[in-house]
Design a protein around this motif. Sequence first.
Motif, mmCIF file in Angstrom:
data_model
loop_
_atom_site.group_PDB
_atom_site.id
_atom_site.type_symbol
_atom_site.label_atom_id
_atom_site.label_comp_id
_atom_site.label_asym_id
_atom_site.label_seq_id
_atom_site.Cartn_x
_atom_site.Cartn_y
_atom_site.Cartn_z
ATOM 1 N N CYS A 141 0.824 -1.213 0.000
ATOM 2 C CA CYS A 141 0.000 0.000 0.000
ATOM 3 C C CYS A 141 0.861 1.269 0.000
ATOM 4 O O CYS A 141 0.350 2.364 -0.250
ATOM 5 N N ILE A 142 2.167 1.110 0.287
ATOM 6 C CA ILE A 142 3.054 2.277 0.327
ATOM 7 C C ILE A 142 3.451 2.732 -1.074
ATOM 8 O O ILE A 142 3.878 3.869 -1.278
ATOM 9 N N SER A 143 3.300 1.840 -2.053
ATOM 10 C CA SER A 143 3.857 2.095 -3.376
ATOM 11 C C SER A 143 2.831 2.636 -4.358
ATOM 12 O O SER A 143 1.750 2.070 -4.522
ATOM 13 N N GLN A 144 3.194 3.699 -5.045
ATOM 14 C CA GLN A 144 2.325 4.251 -6.078
ATOM 15 C C GLN A 144 2.228 3.314 -7.280
ATOM 16 O O GLN A 144 1.341 3.464 -8.113
ATOM 17 N N TRP A 145 3.136 2.319 -7.333
ATOM 18 C CA TRP A 145 3.090 1.342 -8.430
ATOM 19 C C TRP A 145 2.292 0.112 -8.032
ATOM 20 O O TRP A 145 2.095 -0.783 -8.856
#
Length: 388
Positions: A141-145
């Motif tokens: 959930c931390i990653s924009q990807w």
Amino acid sequence: MKSSIEVLKNVFGYTTFRPGQERVIEQVLKGRNVLAVMPTGAGKSMCYQIPALVNPGVTLVISPLISLMKDQIDSLKQNGINAAALNSATPQEEVNPILRQAYEGKIKLLYITPERLVMDYFRYQLNFLDISLVAVDEAHCISQWGHDFRPAYRQIMEGVKSIKSQPNILALTATATPSVQKDIADQLNIPAENYVITSFARPNLSFKVVDNPKNTNLYLLDYIKKHPNQSGIVYASTRKNVEELTDYLAQNGILTASYHAGLSNKERADVQDAFQFDKVQVIVATNAFGMGIDKRNVRFVIHANSTPNLESYYQEAGRAGRDGEPCEGILIYHPKDIRLYRWFIEQSDLDDEYQKIQYQKLAAITKYVNTTYRQIFWSDLLSMWQMF
């Protein structure tokens, strides 16, 4: 001080660690920042629960969903471990008593949402606690990807740096492509040598694609009736689809319930409990259901609509067979679903690079549904996924 193997045996009742668990726990207990990428059902939660019981102080667990916290806390309390949560469902008058219990050592694991860690006053309150570890659950959930990006996750490191006890960090996820792994590690200051990535093989879980059936509802009803007394999850793409499908199955004698973000917290908790304790056979849900749910005997997961990417499909289908027994993941393919997801990307205000990634992910799921009319296993699916 108790050893990790003693806690594993005496508290959780297991005699050996699952693949990857011991290596993660050893690094955590040495005070290192660690990224653990392990499949659904591999026992990720023990990778921070055991250190919490070995270490002095409090383990702070950052979790994205109230339902996930509830499930884990209920499980911990069954093992005699006192844990608590602070989230939007926590009455304000209970916040300070919970923090006081943590301060007094009566609570070893404190679950919070990432949004709470953003609050300046809450960060101030944390400095009264001896926090030894911060576990970041569902770290993709931390990653924009990633497929479940949540903006507050990007501020976790800032919150951790504000804690006087300077805890180390453990990030855990079941769904992280190489680009997502790197993004997590960059955000949380985790060196590459501290990655623990285990095999994604789930030999008990078989897959098939059902190509554009004339009547999806009838196919689902027939499948469920052929699997009586087996728990299952049916994913649908919208709340409307969920409600309509739930009504259809209920009218045809299936014990079922709906789950989506439009329900109140109490309604969702009641549905989750009913499914957990086999009061209903089937949950019909949007993707709001399932993250972190630990129901061991789910025998099938059916997607009534195609999914926009392999990551979300991997995570959702992986909720079947956590007991190691044979189970099935079925994806019902409708060409119109792929066209709709492509339209969503075209109409979005995403930047060019992000949009390109979404098109690539959609191309991978399109390849999957158009070339796989047979049972396959995780390794086949992941070979396409690893391109990202």
